[in-house]
Design a protein around this motif. Structure first.
Motif, PDB file in Angstrom:
ATOM      1  N   ALA A   1       0.908  -1.058   0.063  1.00  0.00           N
ATOM      2  CA  ALA A   1      -0.104   0.012  -0.132  1.00  0.00           C
ATOM      3  C   ALA A   1       0.834   1.338   0.073  1.00  0.00           C
ATOM      4  N   ALA A   2       1.932   1.300   0.843  1.00  0.00           N
ATOM      5  CA  ALA A   2       2.677   2.562   0.886  1.00  0.00           C
ATOM      6  C   ALA A   2       3.470   2.612  -0.612  1.00  0.00           C
ATOM      7  N   HIS A   3       3.797   1.568  -1.207  1.00  0.00           N
ATOM      8  CA  HIS A   3       4.267   1.623  -2.482  1.00  0.00           C
ATOM      9  C   HIS A   3       3.276   2.217  -3.557  1.00  0.00           C
ATOM     10  N   GLU A   4       2.391   1.707  -3.489  1.00  0.00           N
ATOM     11  CA  GLU A   4       1.272   1.892  -4.491  1.00  0.00           C
ATOM     12  C   GLU A   4       0.850   3.345  -4.363  1.00  0.00           C
ATOM     13  N   LEU A   5       0.672   3.891  -3.028  1.00  0.00           N
ATOM     14  CA  LEU A   5       0.272   5.034  -2.889  1.00  0.00           C
ATOM     15  C   LEU A   5       1.298   6.291  -3.113  1.00  0.00           C
ATOM     16  N   SER A   6       2.630   5.814  -3.355  1.00  0.00           N
ATOM     17  CA  SER A   6       3.686   6.768  -3.790  1.00  0.00           C
ATOM     18  C   SER A   6       3.355   7.025  -5.247  1.00  0.00           C
ATOM     19  N   PHE A   7       2.352   6.446  -6.001  1.00  0.00           N
ATOM     20  CA  PHE A   7       1.913   6.911  -7.329  1.00  0.00           C
ATOM     21  C   PHE A   7       0.721   7.702  -7.185  1.00  0.00           C
TER      22      PHE A   7
ATOM     23  N   ASP B   1      -3.102   8.758  -4.867  1.00  0.00           N
ATOM     24  CA  ASP B   1      -4.270   8.402  -4.573  1.00  0.00           C
ATOM     25  C   ASP B   1      -5.153   7.686  -5.420  1.00  0.00           C
ATOM     26  N   THR B   2      -5.349   8.514  -6.581  1.00  0.00           N
ATOM     27  CA  THR B   2      -6.146   7.908  -7.973  1.00  0.00           C
ATOM     28  C   THR B   2      -5.746   6.680  -8.292  1.00  0.00           C
ATOM     29  N   ALA B   3      -4.580   6.499  -8.619  1.00  0.00           N
ATOM     30  CA  ALA B   3      -3.977   5.389  -9.188  1.00  0.00           C
ATOM     31  C   ALA B   3      -4.184   4.044  -8.093  1.00  0.00           C
ATOM     32  N   TYR B   4      -3.921   4.355  -6.906  1.00  0.00           N
ATOM     33  CA  TYR B   4      -3.960   3.531  -6.009  1.00  0.00           C
ATOM     34  C   TYR B   4      -5.439   2.828  -5.658  1.00  0.00           C
ATOM     35  N   TRP B   5      -6.575   3.957  -5.472  1.00  0.00           N
ATOM     36  CA  TRP B   5      -7.791   3.514  -5.518  1.00  0.00           C
ATOM     37  C   TRP B   5      -8.280   2.693  -6.998  1.00  0.00           C
ATOM     38  N   ALA B   6      -7.705   3.316  -8.160  1.00  0.00           N
ATOM     39  CA  ALA B   6      -7.983   2.624  -9.289  1.00  0.00           C
ATOM     40  C   ALA B   6      -7.720   1.071  -9.272  1.00  0.00           C
ATOM     41  N   GLN B   7      -6.627   0.743  -8.589  1.00  0.00           N
ATOM     42  CA  GLN B   7      -6.379  -0.602  -8.496  1.00  0.00           C
ATOM     43  C   GLN B   7      -7.367  -1.528  -7.474  1.00  0.00           C
ATOM     44  N   HIS B   8      -7.852  -0.964  -6.421  1.00  0.00           N
ATOM     45  CA  HIS B   8      -8.862  -1.231  -5.923  1.00  0.00           C
ATOM     46  C   HIS B   8     -10.347  -1.378  -6.717  1.00  0.00           C
ATOM     47  N   ASP B   9     -10.503  -0.245  -7.490  1.00  0.00           N
ATOM     48  CA  ASP B   9     -11.779  -0.398  -8.345  1.00  0.00           C
ATOM     49  C   ASP B   9     -11.670  -1.721  -9.316  1.00  0.00           C
ATOM     50  N   ALA B  10     -10.559  -1.873 -10.077  1.00  0.00           N
ATOM     51  CA  ALA B  10     -10.301  -2.946 -10.964  1.00  0.00           C
ATOM     52  C   ALA B  10     -10.708  -4.307 -10.280  1.00  0.00           C
ATOM     53  N   GLY B  11     -10.437  -4.511  -8.913  1.00  0.00           N
ATOM     54  CA  GLY B  11     -10.592  -5.688  -8.219  1.00  0.00           C
ATOM     55  C   GLY B  11     -10.073  -7.143  -8.749  1.00  0.00           C
TER      56      GLY B  11
ATOM     57  N   ASP C   1      -6.761  -7.859  -8.038  1.00  0.00           N
ATOM     58  CA  ASP C   1      -5.631  -8.254  -7.156  1.00  0.00           C
ATOM     59  C   ASP C   1      -6.078  -8.153  -5.605  1.00  0.00           C
ATOM     60  N   VAL C   2      -5.254  -8.737  -4.784  1.00  0.00           N
ATOM     61  CA  VAL C   2      -5.565  -8.472  -3.273  1.00  0.00           C
ATOM     62  C   VAL C   2      -5.105  -7.126  -3.104  1.00  0.00           C
ATOM     63  N   PHE C   3      -5.993  -6.318  -2.355  1.00  0.00           N
ATOM     64  CA  PHE C   3      -5.852  -4.918  -2.101  1.00  0.00           C
ATOM     65  C   PHE C   3      -5.752  -4.748  -0.690  1.00  0.00           C
ATOM     66  N   TYR C   4      -4.544  -3.999  -0.213  1.00  0.00           N
ATOM     67  CA  TYR C   4      -4.092  -3.740   0.985  1.00  0.00           C
ATOM     68  C   TYR C   4      -4.511  -2.016   1.298  1.00  0.00           C
ATOM     69  N   ALA C   5      -5.112  -2.090   2.524  1.00  0.00           N
ATOM     70  CA  ALA C   5      -5.655  -0.595   2.805  1.00  0.00           C
ATOM     71  C   ALA C   5      -5.492  -0.687   4.475  1.00  0.00           C
ATOM     72  N   GLU C   6      -5.155   0.780   4.713  1.00  0.00           N
ATOM     73  CA  GLU C   6      -4.779   0.956   6.002  1.00  0.00           C
ATOM     74  C   GLU C   6      -6.405   1.356   6.711  1.00  0.00           C
ATOM     75  N   ALA C   7      -6.563   0.992   8.068  1.00  0.00           N
ATOM     76  CA  ALA C   7      -7.804   1.047   8.688  1.00  0.00           C
ATOM     77  C   ALA C   7      -8.217   2.503   8.529  1.00  0.00           C
ATOM     78  N   THR C   8      -7.488   3.489   8.642  1.00  0.00           N
ATOM     79  CA  THR C   8      -8.281   4.883   8.307  1.00  0.00           C
ATOM     80  C   THR C   8      -8.807   4.884   7.129  1.00  0.00           C
ATOM     81  N   SER C   9      -8.648   4.261   6.014  1.00  0.00           N
ATOM     82  CA  SER C   9      -9.169   4.367   4.868  1.00  0.00           C
ATOM     83  C   SER C   9      -9.994   3.394   4.398  1.00  0.00           C
ATOM     84  N   ALA C  10     -10.095   2.413   5.116  1.00  0.00           N
ATOM     85  CA  ALA C  10     -10.869   0.954   4.701  1.00  0.00           C
ATOM     86  C   ALA C  10     -12.294   1.079   4.521  1.00  0.00           C
ATOM     87  N   SER C  11     -12.700   2.200   5.178  1.00  0.00           N
ATOM     88  CA  SER C  11     -14.359   2.504   4.840  1.00  0.00           C
ATOM     89  C   SER C  11     -14.534   2.884   3.395  1.00  0.00           C
ATOM     90  N   ARG C  12     -13.628   3.341   2.803  1.00  0.00           N
ATOM     91  CA  ARG C  12     -13.714   3.362   1.279  1.00  0.00           C
ATOM     92  C   ARG C  12     -13.727   2.160   0.346  1.00  0.00           C
TER      93      ARG C  12
END
Length: 166
Positions: A84-90, A92-102, A104-115
């Protein structure tokens, strides 16, 4: 048959008691749906320092057993997972786009997990963070898990949040 009346009795206190019988609402239908929708919970005892490693091992086992990577969400309560730390270096938009693609395994910190969207399997690494963050993350993870919730961390802390006997 004995389980259904018990489940209905458990569900009735959540709905105003006098209203449900007066309207003859079909209360038995929601109770079995809610009961069958609850994910299985597995606890993997680990220290805060070892919780991330335990979560990684759990993910590896899930993938080896045939789970698709896109079915797994990993939430950390302390330090972010290195992915997550690595992907966030690119950004926020790219990070969450990977989540939305669904896909791969997605890693989130608890503070942003509600998203994060629900996934069949949610793995939580209780790897630190405040007691309040853990108390917030575990119910959220439970709500996001479709079939299985795996929690890696201190059993006493986890049971105090999710309920005894987990």
């Amino acid at each position: 048959m004995q389980r259904t009346p018990h489940d209905v009795a458990v569900a009735k206190p959540a709905v105003p008691g006098p209203v449900a019988p007066a309207t003859s609402a079909p209360t038995p239908v929601p109770a079995p749906v809610a009961a069958s929708a609850a994910p299985q919970i597995q606890l993997i005892p680990a220290s805060a320092a070892g919780a991330l490693d335990a979560a990684e091992e759990a993910v590896d086992l899930l993938l080896e057993s045939g789970r698709a990577p896109g079915e797994v969400l990993v939430i950390t309560t302390g330090e972010q997972h290195p992915w997550a730390a690595h992907e966030l270096s690119f950004g926020d938009t790219a990070y969450w786009a990977q989540h939305d693609a669904g896909d791969d395994v997605f890693y989130a910190e608890a503070t942003s997990a509600s998203r994060a969207a629900s996934r069949p399997v949610v793995v939580v690494a209780v790897n630190g963070g405040s007691a309040a963050a853990v108390a917030e993350a575990l119910p959220l993870a439970h709500a996001r898990a479709g079939a299985l919730l795996i929690v890696c961390g201190d059993p006493q802390q986890i049971n105090s949040v999710l309920g005894a006997g987990v």
